[in-house]
Design a protein around this motif. Structure first.
Motif, PDB file in Angstrom:
ATOM      1  N   HIS A 570       0.802  -1.231  -0.127  1.00 15.29           N
ATOM      2  CA  HIS A 570      -0.065  -0.089  -0.074  1.00 15.29           C
ATOM      3  C   HIS A 570       0.932   1.190  -0.002  1.00 15.29           C
ATOM      4  O   HIS A 570       2.023   1.320   0.400  1.00 15.29           O
ATOM      5  CB  HIS A 570      -0.974  -0.082   1.148  1.00 15.29           C
ATOM      6  N   ASP A 572       0.865   5.177   1.869  1.00 15.44           N
ATOM      7  CA  ASP A 572      -0.012   5.447   3.011  1.00 15.44           C
ATOM      8  C   ASP A 572      -0.796   6.800   3.004  1.00 15.44           C
ATOM      9  O   ASP A 572      -1.456   6.992   3.879  1.00 15.44           O
ATOM     10  CB  ASP A 572       1.348   6.210   4.118  1.00 15.44           C
ATOM     11  N   HIS A 642       4.882  -0.081  -0.176  1.00 11.95           N
ATOM     12  CA  HIS A 642       5.410  -0.935   0.917  1.00 11.95           C
ATOM     13  C   HIS A 642       4.282  -1.877   1.602  1.00 11.95           C
ATOM     14  O   HIS A 642       3.134  -1.661   1.285  1.00 11.95           O
ATOM     15  CB  HIS A 642       6.133   0.118   2.086  1.00 11.95           C
TER      16      HIS A 642
HETATM   17 FE   LIG Z   1       2.402   1.873   5.709  1.00 14.02          FE
END
Ligand SMILES: [Fe+2]
Ligand SMILES: O=C(O)CCC(=O)C(=O)O
Length: 719
Positions: A570, A572, A642
């Motif tokens: 994903h 952030d 990540h």
């Molecule tokens: Fe994250």
């Protein structure tokens, strides 16, 4: 003997009470409230009210103690005089019967007092406030307020009084020196405002003795002796206060714990009484008998002289001068052998002292031995089963916990050894040591990590700090906290637990956990924030927007060959739709600009963090293995996809930190947390109510931020 019992409230205190009631300085407020008001006055720089209220606190505390002590002493005497229900003492029932009688009496006695002083009187003081009072913090405030009002002699007295309890407080020593140069201040007039009452009588006795007025001297020393012993009894009674066992003990353990706690406190009483202007003079009590023996001899009362000699020898049986005196008196024609009987009060005092010290030694030794054994058993059990529960440990600790507020005597070691407590609290002091700035070091940069705006650095936490935070997490983390109560938001093979700054702060506010945890959390994460801001060379301030301590624990029955992720690939601050699109829209946290993860441990399997090229995670840029004090930081957008590999075994804890450059989204909970920390430091946590922090705690937090004046104040003044 009647020296131990003082079963009427001295009329002086009752009249003080009457006066105070008339002035109603504190009787319509609890002592606690007066204290809070005083602190508030200080903060508002209202010096007159500061002086008035802190003096009211100081006076009120004396009355408070006196009344409590009088009730306890009166009730004990009543119970001791009562005929037991059943004459035979079966299974120590007489003891328990007495305690029941005393309890009934205490209820009445305290109520009688409230009738006079108002319903708010005698409300139990919160421990922290009591500690501040015992630590003479009142005088630390007072001297400043006096100084502001240019009442310099008063300021010097207050500061001197504070210094007696804190002789190593260098800054105050310097300030006192400065006060001595101010107009109207005379060094010889500086007094300890908390001098025990017997001391002036004692010194009058000494002058009478030196002037060879022996009749006067014997009178004064007898009075001083009585006053001294009564003061020690009062102090001892006051030790029999409430005690937070901190756990739910069995009946027997509960009694033994509370007893040990009181005993320890009682042993400290003679120390306090024997301190004259900060110097400890352990021989004052016995010196009374020395003065008395000679004075009585001079007055021709040989019987009293011999009794005094014998009493003195109880304290110091090998004292040569006194042994010589004894020999001399024995040679006198009128003296017969039974003159050498120690005085009853001296005998009682010394016997009790010896018993108590031996008992404390016994407790201390036996509990350290058992501690070692328990540790070993625990180690063995831990090897079998990785979960640790600190329950048994606590109660041993509790038994030897120092009484609250007696830290001012910490330089005095009792015969007992206190090493176990020191172990337990070591970490708190460790974190107080300022860390050498800039000892974090970069271990991977953009190039090494194969992408933009990312880096890894080590050294943000040392192993003690990691252990503390791990322990903190295991004590406080709530399943699903910070994830809208979803216990397994990412993987069905793992349990997710989290704790937020807001919840931690509330727990500190309610007195459920020590403020040191919160402080450690806030300070360490702030260090990371600063590092990230500097590393990325940001020209606008980087604000915290959310802080989340997260532990991911592999469930025992998860398959060894599972290949799902602990955290999907994903970004952030946007929603990853397909290969190329990452939507900046609700429910994404679009205001998050940078992220950092600070790791706390590496004793688990799997759980590597990775930067991915795409959402399939087939191709990775690089992986980061968590370990204590390591941090990975990156910009929060599409450029830094990540995820986290499955945690196969054990528990992986990390502090996830998100930052924003948009002030509107700053983490309000953190601001409140600093304010709470300050508030708790000054006047202690909120007490009385047993409030549980609810799952959705945010409203509670906001409510208190509005209703607690002091919190509001600190919130305003926070940087
Ligand atoms: Fe994250
Ligand atoms: O725990 C980690 O290593 C990363 C967690 C993460 O990426 C997140 O919570 O957004």
């Amino acid at each position: 003997t009647n020296y131990t019992l003082n079963n009427v409230i001295p009329s002086k205190e009752w009249s003080d009470l009457g006066e105070a009631k008339k002035e109603s300085k504190f009787l319509n407020r609890t002592l606690n409230e007066v204290y809070e008001d005083a602190v508030e006055a200080y903060l508002e720089e209202n010096w007159d009210r500061c002086i008035e209220d802190f003096n009211a606190v100081s006076h009120g505390y004396k009355v408070y103690k006196r009344v409590i002590v009088n009730c306890r002493q009166k009730c004990r005497a009543n119970a001791a005089g009562a005929t037991p229900i059943f004459p035979e003492n079966i299974e120590d029932l007489h003891f328990y019967e007495k305690k029941v009688r005393e309890t009934l009496c205490l209820l009445m006695c305290n109520q009688e007092y409230r009738e006079i002083a108002g319903p708010k009187a005698l409300k139990v003081l919160p421990r922290e406030i009591e500690q501040n009072l015992l630590n003479r913090k009142v005088y630390e405030y007072l001297h400043i307020c006096y100084h502001q009002r240019e009442r310099y002699q008063d300021a010097a007295n207050a500061l001197f009084t504070f210094l007696i309890a804190h002789p190593d407080h260098k800054a105050s020593v310097e300030t006192l020196k400065a006060y001595l140069t101010l107009p109207g201040v005379q060094a010889e007039n500086v007094v300890n405002l908390e001098t025990p009452a017997y001391i002036s009588i004692y010194f009058k006795g000494v002058s009478a003795y030196e002037n060879e007025d022996f009749a006067e001297a014997t009178g004064l020393f007898e009075t001083s002796l009585k006053t001294y012993l009564a003061a020690e009894e009062e102090c001892r009674s006051y030790c029999e206060g409430p005690f937070d066992q901190g756990w739910y003990p069995e009946f027997t353990s509960s009694i033994a714990n509370h007893f040990a706690y009181c005993l320890k406190c009682k042993r400290i009483c003679s120390r306090t009484l024997n301190s004259i202007n900060g110097d400890y003079r352990g021989d004052i009590l016995r010196s009374h008998y020395n003065y008395l023996q000679f004075s009585y001899y001079k007055l021709g009362n040989l019987k009293a002289a011999c009794a005094a000699v014998e009493s003195y020898l109880l304290f110091d049986p090998m004292d040569e001068t006194m042994l010589q005196n004894k020999e001399y008196y024995s040679g006198q024609p009128k003296v017969n052998g039974d003159y050498f009987t120690p005085r009853q009060e001296a005998l009682d005092y010394v016997k009790r002292q010896e018993y108590e010290m031996s008992l404390l030694n016994y407790i201390s030794n036996e509990f350290s031995n058992i501690e070692v054994k328990l540790k070993e058993m625990k180690k063995n059990r831990k090897a079998k089963n990785n979960k640790d529960k600190p329950a048994e440990k606590l109660h041993i600790k509790t038994a030897l916990h120092p009484p609250p507020g007696h830290s001012l005597f910490s330089h005095i070691k009792l015969a007992s050894n206190l090493s176990m407590m020191r172990d337990e609290y070591q970490w708190i002091h460790d974190t107080e040591q300022p860390r050498v700035k800039g000892d974090e070091y970069l271990i991977a940069n953009e190039a090494e990590l194969g992408g933009k705006n990312r880096y890894v650095a080590d050294g943000f936490l040392n192993s003690t700090e990691c252990e503390s935070l791990m322990k903190f997490a295991s004590l406080t983390a709530v399943e699903g906290d910070g994830y809208n109560e979803n216990k397994s938001p990412h993987s069905k093979y793992e349990r997710f637990e989290g704790i937020t700054v807001g919840r931690t702060a509330l727990m500190v506010y309610f007195g459920q956990i020590e403020p040191e945890w919160l402080e450690l959390l806030l300070k360490k994460t702030e260090q990371v924030r600063g590092h990230v801001e500097r590393y990325f060379g940001l020209d606008r301030h980087l604000y915290f927007t959310y802080t989340h301590l997260v532990c991911r624990t592999a469930l025992p029955d998860s398959p060894a060959n599972r290949d799902d992720l602990s955290h999907q690939v994903h970004a952030d601050n946007c929603l990853l739709k397909d290969e190329d699109t990452c939507l900046h829209e609700d429910p994404a946290y679009i205001w998050r600009h940078y992220s950092a993860i600070l790791y706390l441990n590496n004793d688990f399997q799997g759980g590597q963090f990775f930067f991915a090229k795409d959402r399939t995670a087939r191709e990775l840029d690089n992986i980061v293995s968590p370990r204590c004090g390591r941090m990975v930081a990156f910009s929060a957008g599409r450029e830094n996809l990540h995820g986290v590999r499955g945690v196969l075994r054990g528990r992986r804890c990390a502090l996830a930190l998100w930052f924003t450059q948009d002030e509107r989204y700053l983490e309000y909970e953190r601001e409140l947390a600093w304010a709470i920390l300050e508030r708790v430091r000054r006047i202690g946590p909120l007490r009385g109510e047993n409030i549980q922090v609810p799952m959705m705690y945010e409203d509670v937090l906001i409510e208190y931020a509005h209703s607690d004046k002091l919190l509001k104040h600190f919130l305003k003044s926070s940087p």
